[in-house]
Design a protein around this motif. Structure first.
Motif: not given
Length: 83
Positions: A70-82
């Motif tokens: 589980t990753i807190p969303k505040v830690a997300l840098v980039k997101r890409r749908k595969v």
């Protein structure tokens, strides 16, 4: 289940986990992490990923997962749908 490619910032510890001096200390850094995994849960604050899925009765229904993180969303840098 959706497959996602995520980059996030995580905490890290010195490789020497023994006692560390607090005098003249420089700031510790964070690390950039990357995963391509299945989304098994998501809400406004967190996203839970799993690296392995299990299908029940060969009908395509996912009934188990393994290797959750589980990753807190505040830690997300980039997101890409595969796809």
């Amino acid at each position: 289940m959706k497959l996602v490619h995520l980059w996030w910032v995580d905490s890290c510890s010195p490789t020497d986990s023994g006692w560390q001096s607090t005098i003249g200390r420089s700031p510790s850094s964070t690390i950039l992490c990357e995963s391509i995994e299945w989304i098994v849960y998501e809400d406004a604050e967190v996203i839970t990923l799993a690296g392995h899925l299990s299908y029940g009765a060969h009908d395509g229904t996912v009934n188990q997962c393994h290797g959750e993180m589980t990753i807190p969303k505040v830690a997300l840098v980039k997101r890409r749908k595969v796809t």
